[in-house]
Design an enzyme around this catalytic site. Structure first.
Site, PDB file in Angstrom:
ATOM      1  N   ASP A  84       0.844  -1.193   0.000  1.00 49.86           N
ATOM      2  CA  ASP A  84       0.000   0.000   0.000  1.00 49.86           C
ATOM      3  C   ASP A  84       0.887   1.253   0.000  1.00 49.86           C
ATOM      4  OD1 ASP A  84      -2.393   1.415   0.202  1.00 49.86           O
ATOM      5  OD2 ASP A  84      -2.390   1.375   2.392  1.00 49.86           O
ATOM      6  N   HIS A  85       0.631   2.172  -0.895  1.00 49.47           N
ATOM      7  CA  HIS A  85       1.411   3.415  -0.990  1.00 49.47           C
ATOM      8  C   HIS A  85       2.912   3.177  -0.981  1.00 49.47           C
ATOM      9  CE1 HIS A  85      -1.931   6.172  -0.772  1.00 49.47           C
ATOM     10  NE2 HIS A  85      -2.477   5.351   0.099  1.00 49.47           N
ATOM     11  N   GLY A 178      -8.032   8.213   7.180  1.00 47.57           N
ATOM     12  CA  GLY A 178      -8.394   8.495   8.574  1.00 47.57           C
ATOM     13  C   GLY A 178      -9.817   9.044   8.675  1.00 47.57           C
ATOM     14  N   VAL A 230      -9.725  -0.006   3.356  1.00 46.32           N
ATOM     15  CA  VAL A 230     -10.220   0.294   4.703  1.00 46.32           C
ATOM     16  C   VAL A 230      -9.124  -0.055   5.704  1.00 46.32           C
ATOM     17  CG1 VAL A 230     -11.957  -0.254   6.441  1.00 46.32           C
ATOM     18  CG2 VAL A 230     -12.595  -0.262   4.028  1.00 46.32           C
TER      19      VAL A 230
END
Ligand code: 13P
Length: 287
Positions: A84-85, A178, A230
């Site tokens: 992720d990222h 967030g 999520v």
């Protein structure tokens, strides 16, 4: 067996549902998500941020743990292990460690550099059978100490990056990581529709899935979103369940201090949250 995320996301895009990416931090989270995916007969993507990778002592540890757990739990639904990222360097580390999917987050580079690095990583990933996600328009909020602004992506830039051969694309549409602030304006469906029109059948990715109202999630899926990330929402239910256990004094009763007991309510809370999301995203029975 772990698989690339390409096939599951192409199917989701075509079938107008989304596959959840749930971020993992440790053994309990991994086990909770894998078991829930199996119970829901749903494909799933396990997301690992660079920070979570470091926390778990490196991407190799993560890949070996996930592969072994997938096998020993007898998981048969498609599972992708996704960075992720990822930074440019992080992508190479995950490829080496045995991940089946990577995200190259080049959104902070000037567009030319983003294009050059993405092109290189697309070729390497595809040569090895991995899927690759790219990002255009920074996703707002804070993740691993990196704060983005919550931009709306330029649809022409999205088309440029999509044409490099990435398998799915995260386009910023006002979403942030967030909790959303009180005055959040909601997702920009004009941006999403414009991006969708430019990129054809490319599955789109919605980051910052926590706190987006259900009707906006469903509308986003109808406009080409096939992967929804999520993380914070699982962290919140885990924290609440653990706190309730401790506040009820259960950690002091019998062997309640045993970590396997102490973490059990949080584990169950993650399972329930993941199931709720899989139902909302429409991925149940789509394995
Ligand atoms: P949330 O933490 O807001 O759910 O976002 C998760 C995410 O987008 C991971 O990339």
């Amino acid at each position: 067996m772990l698989v690339s995320a390409k096939e599951m996301l192409d199917k989701a895009r075509e079938g107008k549902y989304a596959v959840g990416q749930f971020n993992i931090n440790n053994l309990e989270w991994t086990k909770a998500i894998l078991l829930t995916a199996q119970e829901c007969n749903s494909p799933v993507i396990l997301g690992v941020s660079e920070g979570a990778g470091k926390y778990m002592t490196g991407f190799k540890t993560v890949a070996e743990m996930v592969k072994a757990m997938d096998e020993s739990l007898g998981i048969t639904v498609p599972v992708a292990l996704h960075l992720d990222h990822g930074s440019y360097e992080g992508c190479y580390k995950c490829i080496k460690a045995g991940f089946t999917s990577i995200m190259f987050d080049g959104s902070h580079f000037p567009i030319e550099e983003n294009i050059a690095k993405t092109t290189e990583l697309v070729n390497v990933a595809h040569g090895l059978g991995l899927s690759i996600e790219a990002e255009v328009g920074a996703i707002g909020g804070e993740e691993d100490g990196v704060v983005g602004k919550g931009e709306c992506a330029d649809p022409n830039e999205c088309k440029m990056i999509a044409d490099l051969g990435v398998d799915f694309l995260a386009a910023g549409i006002g979403n942030i990581h967030g909790k959303y602030p009180e005055n959040w304006e909601g997702l920009s469906f004009e941006t999403l529709a414009a991006v969708n029109e430019k990129v054809g059948d490319m599955p789109l990715v919605l980051h910052g899935g926590t706190g987006i109202p259900d009707d906006q999630i469903k509308k986003a899926i109808s406009l080409g979103v096939a992967k929804i990330n999520v993380n914070t929402e699982c962290q919140l239910v885990f924290q609440e369940a653990t706190r309730a256990y401790i506040e009820a004094g259960k950690d002091l009763q019998g062997k309640g201090f045993d970590p396997r007991k102490l973490l059990a309510p949080g584990f169950e809370a993650i399972k329930a949250k993941v199931k709720e999301k899989m139902e909302l995203f429409g991925s149940v029975n789509k394995a």
